[in-house]
Design a protein around this motif. Sequence first.
Motif, PDB file in Angstrom:
ATOM      1  N   GLY A  49       0.809  -1.165  -0.025  1.00  0.00           N
ATOM      2  CA  GLY A  49       0.115   0.037  -0.031  1.00  0.00           C
ATOM      3  C   GLY A  49       0.846   1.114  -0.156  1.00  0.00           C
ATOM      4  N   ARG A  50       0.331   2.518  -0.401  1.00  0.00           N
ATOM      5  CA  ARG A  50       1.049   3.587  -0.443  1.00  0.00           C
ATOM      6  C   ARG A  50       0.025   4.756   0.255  1.00  0.00           C
ATOM      7  NH1 ARG A  50       5.093   3.264  -2.871  1.00  0.00           N
ATOM      8  NH2 ARG A  50       5.584   5.473  -2.495  1.00  0.00           N
ATOM      9  N   ILE A  51       0.630   5.906   0.664  1.00  0.00           N
ATOM     10  CA  ILE A  51      -0.012   7.081   1.175  1.00  0.00           C
ATOM     11  C   ILE A  51       0.886   8.352   0.725  1.00  0.00           C
ATOM     12  CG2 ILE A  51       1.577   7.029   3.490  1.00  0.00           C
ATOM     13  CD1 ILE A  51      -0.954   7.869   5.031  1.00  0.00           C
ATOM     14  N   THR A  52      -0.167   9.154   0.372  1.00  0.00           N
ATOM     15  CA  THR A  52       0.435  10.601  -0.250  1.00  0.00           C
ATOM     16  C   THR A  52       0.727  11.459   1.027  1.00  0.00           C
ATOM     17  OG1 THR A  52      -1.626  11.371  -0.498  1.00  0.00           O
ATOM     18  CG2 THR A  52      -0.942  10.175  -2.159  1.00  0.00           C
ATOM     19  N   ARG A  53       1.334  12.483   0.615  1.00  0.00           N
ATOM     20  CA  ARG A  53       1.732  13.613   1.667  1.00  0.00           C
ATOM     21  C   ARG A  53       0.269  14.014   2.260  1.00  0.00           C
ATOM     22  NH1 ARG A  53       5.759  16.077   3.731  1.00  0.00           N
ATOM     23  NH2 ARG A  53       5.564  18.158   4.525  1.00  0.00           N
ATOM     24  N   SER A  54      -0.802  14.123   1.441  1.00  0.00           N
ATOM     25  CA  SER A  54      -2.052  14.428   2.054  1.00  0.00           C
ATOM     26  C   SER A  54      -2.724  13.449   2.859  1.00  0.00           C
ATOM     27  CB  SER A  54      -2.952  15.219   1.137  1.00  0.00           C
ATOM     28  OG  SER A  54      -3.189  14.469   0.157  1.00  0.00           O
ATOM     29  N   SER A  55      -2.264  12.090   2.956  1.00  0.00           N
ATOM     30  CA  SER A  55      -2.726  10.917   3.605  1.00  0.00           C
ATOM     31  C   SER A  55      -3.749  10.356   2.767  1.00  0.00           C
ATOM     32  CB  SER A  55      -3.203  11.429   5.135  1.00  0.00           C
ATOM     33  OG  SER A  55      -2.127  11.664   5.845  1.00  0.00           O
ATOM     34  N   SER A  56      -3.660  10.326   1.414  1.00  0.00           N
ATOM     35  CA  SER A  56      -4.708   9.429   0.750  1.00  0.00           C
ATOM     36  C   SER A  56      -3.868   8.378   0.770  1.00  0.00           C
ATOM     37  CB  SER A  56      -4.866   9.986  -0.662  1.00  0.00           C
ATOM     38  OG  SER A  56      -5.736  11.274  -0.634  1.00  0.00           O
ATOM     39  N   THR A  57      -4.644   7.086   0.634  1.00  0.00           N
ATOM     40  CA  THR A  57      -4.120   5.768   0.834  1.00  0.00           C
ATOM     41  C   THR A  57      -4.676   4.829  -0.306  1.00  0.00           C
ATOM     42  OG1 THR A  57      -5.882   5.272   2.549  1.00  0.00           O
ATOM     43  CG2 THR A  57      -3.495   5.831   2.967  1.00  0.00           C
ATOM     44  N   ASN A  58      -3.960   3.932  -0.546  1.00  0.00           N
ATOM     45  CA  ASN A  58      -4.653   2.654  -1.434  1.00  0.00           C
ATOM     46  C   ASN A  58      -3.648   1.492  -1.038  1.00  0.00           C
ATOM     47  OD1 ASN A  58      -2.056   2.212  -3.491  1.00  0.00           O
ATOM     48  ND2 ASN A  58      -2.565   4.414  -3.817  1.00  0.00           N
ATOM     49  N   TYR A  59      -4.381   0.290  -1.253  1.00  0.00           N
ATOM     50  CA  TYR A  59      -4.090  -0.864  -0.746  1.00  0.00           C
ATOM     51  C   TYR A  59      -4.123  -2.066  -1.830  1.00  0.00           C
ATOM     52  CZ  TYR A  59      -4.534   1.560   3.868  1.00  0.00           C
ATOM     53  OH  TYR A  59      -4.420   2.226   4.951  1.00  0.00           O
ATOM     54  N   ALA A  60      -3.339  -2.951  -1.396  1.00  0.00           N
ATOM     55  CA  ALA A  60      -3.372  -4.252  -2.435  1.00  0.00           C
ATOM     56  C   ALA A  60      -4.556  -4.874  -1.828  1.00  0.00           C
ATOM     57  CB  ALA A  60      -2.047  -5.221  -2.164  1.00  0.00           C
ATOM     58  N   ASP A  61      -5.310  -5.527  -2.937  1.00  0.00           N
ATOM     59  CA  ASP A  61      -6.573  -6.180  -2.633  1.00  0.00           C
ATOM     60  C   ASP A  61      -6.226  -7.300  -1.385  1.00  0.00           C
ATOM     61  OD1 ASP A  61      -7.836  -6.481  -5.914  1.00  0.00           O
ATOM     62  OD2 ASP A  61      -8.084  -4.961  -4.414  1.00  0.00           O
ATOM     63  N   SER A  62      -5.297  -8.109  -1.376  1.00  0.00           N
ATOM     64  CA  SER A  62      -4.718  -8.929  -0.287  1.00  0.00           C
ATOM     65  C   SER A  62      -4.948  -8.315   1.043  1.00  0.00           C
ATOM     66  CB  SER A  62      -3.771  -9.614  -0.746  1.00  0.00           C
ATOM     67  OG  SER A  62      -2.330  -8.875  -0.722  1.00  0.00           O
ATOM     68  N   VAL A  63      -4.858  -7.075   1.381  1.00  0.00           N
ATOM     69  CA  VAL A  63      -4.633  -6.564   2.702  1.00  0.00           C
ATOM     70  C   VAL A  63      -5.709  -5.675   2.880  1.00  0.00           C
ATOM     71  CG1 VAL A  63      -2.097  -6.885   2.577  1.00  0.00           C
ATOM     72  CG2 VAL A  63      -2.879  -4.621   2.021  1.00  0.00           C
ATOM     73  N   LYS A  64      -6.514  -5.240   2.109  1.00  0.00           N
ATOM     74  CA  LYS A  64      -7.933  -4.279   2.440  1.00  0.00           C
ATOM     75  C   LYS A  64      -8.528  -4.863   3.379  1.00  0.00           C
ATOM     76  CE  LYS A  64      -8.341  -2.277  -2.187  1.00  0.00           C
ATOM     77  NZ  LYS A  64      -9.194  -1.929  -3.254  1.00  0.00           N
ATOM     78  N   GLY A  65      -8.871  -3.840   4.435  1.00  0.00           N
ATOM     79  CA  GLY A  65      -9.794  -4.173   5.530  1.00  0.00           C
ATOM     80  C   GLY A  65      -8.779  -4.679   6.622  1.00  0.00           C
ATOM     81  N   ARG A  66      -7.554  -5.152   6.418  1.00  0.00           N
ATOM     82  CA  ARG A  66      -6.709  -5.645   7.552  1.00  0.00           C
ATOM     83  C   ARG A  66      -5.587  -4.688   7.791  1.00  0.00           C
ATOM     84  NH1 ARG A  66      -3.848 -10.303   6.847  1.00  0.00           N
ATOM     85  NH2 ARG A  66      -3.726 -10.116   4.588  1.00  0.00           N
ATOM     86  N   PHE A  67      -5.057  -4.036   6.699  1.00  0.00           N
ATOM     87  CA  PHE A  67      -3.710  -3.349   7.167  1.00  0.00           C
ATOM     88  C   PHE A  67      -4.117  -1.920   6.851  1.00  0.00           C
ATOM     89  CE2 PHE A  67      -0.339  -6.486   5.769  1.00  0.00           C
ATOM     90  CZ  PHE A  67      -0.844  -7.376   6.421  1.00  0.00           C
ATOM     91  N   THR A  68      -3.428  -0.827   7.650  1.00  0.00           N
ATOM     92  CA  THR A  68      -3.707   0.373   7.585  1.00  0.00           C
ATOM     93  C   THR A  68      -2.392   1.320   7.637  1.00  0.00           C
ATOM     94  OG1 THR A  68      -5.706   0.269   8.913  1.00  0.00           O
ATOM     95  CG2 THR A  68      -4.759   2.325   8.505  1.00  0.00           C
ATOM     96  N   ILE A  69      -2.255   1.911   6.572  1.00  0.00           N
ATOM     97  CA  ILE A  69      -0.809   2.872   6.564  1.00  0.00           C
ATOM     98  C   ILE A  69      -1.265   4.233   7.071  1.00  0.00           C
ATOM     99  CG2 ILE A  69       0.641   4.064   4.675  1.00  0.00           C
ATOM    100  CD1 ILE A  69       0.324   1.592   3.094  1.00  0.00           C
ATOM    101  N   SER A  70      -0.363   4.877   7.567  1.00  0.00           N
ATOM    102  CA  SER A  70      -0.509   6.213   8.300  1.00  0.00           C
ATOM    103  C   SER A  70       0.738   6.915   8.271  1.00  0.00           C
ATOM    104  CB  SER A  70      -1.018   6.339   9.698  1.00  0.00           C
ATOM    105  OG  SER A  70      -0.280   5.781  10.621  1.00  0.00           O
ATOM    106  N   ARG A  71       0.811   8.158   8.262  1.00  0.00           N
ATOM    107  CA  ARG A  71       2.203   8.682   8.342  1.00  0.00           C
ATOM    108  C   ARG A  71       2.156   9.925   9.187  1.00  0.00           C
ATOM    109  NH1 ARG A  71       3.342  10.775   2.362  1.00  0.00           N
ATOM    110  NH2 ARG A  71       5.202  11.989   3.278  1.00  0.00           N
TER     111      ARG A  71
END
Length: 122
Positions: A49-71
């Motif tokens: 997954g990735r997170i932009t400087r403004s905290s928009s995120t996207n995730y691989a389907d295999s981890v959606k709903g289980r993993f969370t990215i923050s910064r």
Amino acid sequence: QVQLVESGGGLVQPGGSLRLSCAASGSILSINDMGWYRQAPGKEREPVGRITRSSSTNYADSVKGRFTISRDNTKNTVYLQMNSLEPEDTAVYYCNAKDVMQYDLSTLFEVWGQGTLVTVSA
């Protein structure tokens, strides 16, 4: 010199949780995207997954709903909260930063961390 250092990996039982951290250090003015990749034994590295400087995120389907990215932009740090871990999540997890602007106004296209091992096993 810009470095990314991951921490927080280890052994966890299926269904458990882990939180990975990745701290960027060096003469950093700003970082655009930050993200996580992983590489399981015998497999190619894949995006988590990735997170932009403004905290928009996207995730691989295999981890959606289980993993969370923050910064935390003030600390140039990105986090990966992993819940409901499965044996298939076992891998070396790598931190990645794109478009790292330095104080001399030069920009590094991409920087990688050294990786941290996550093992999910009973």
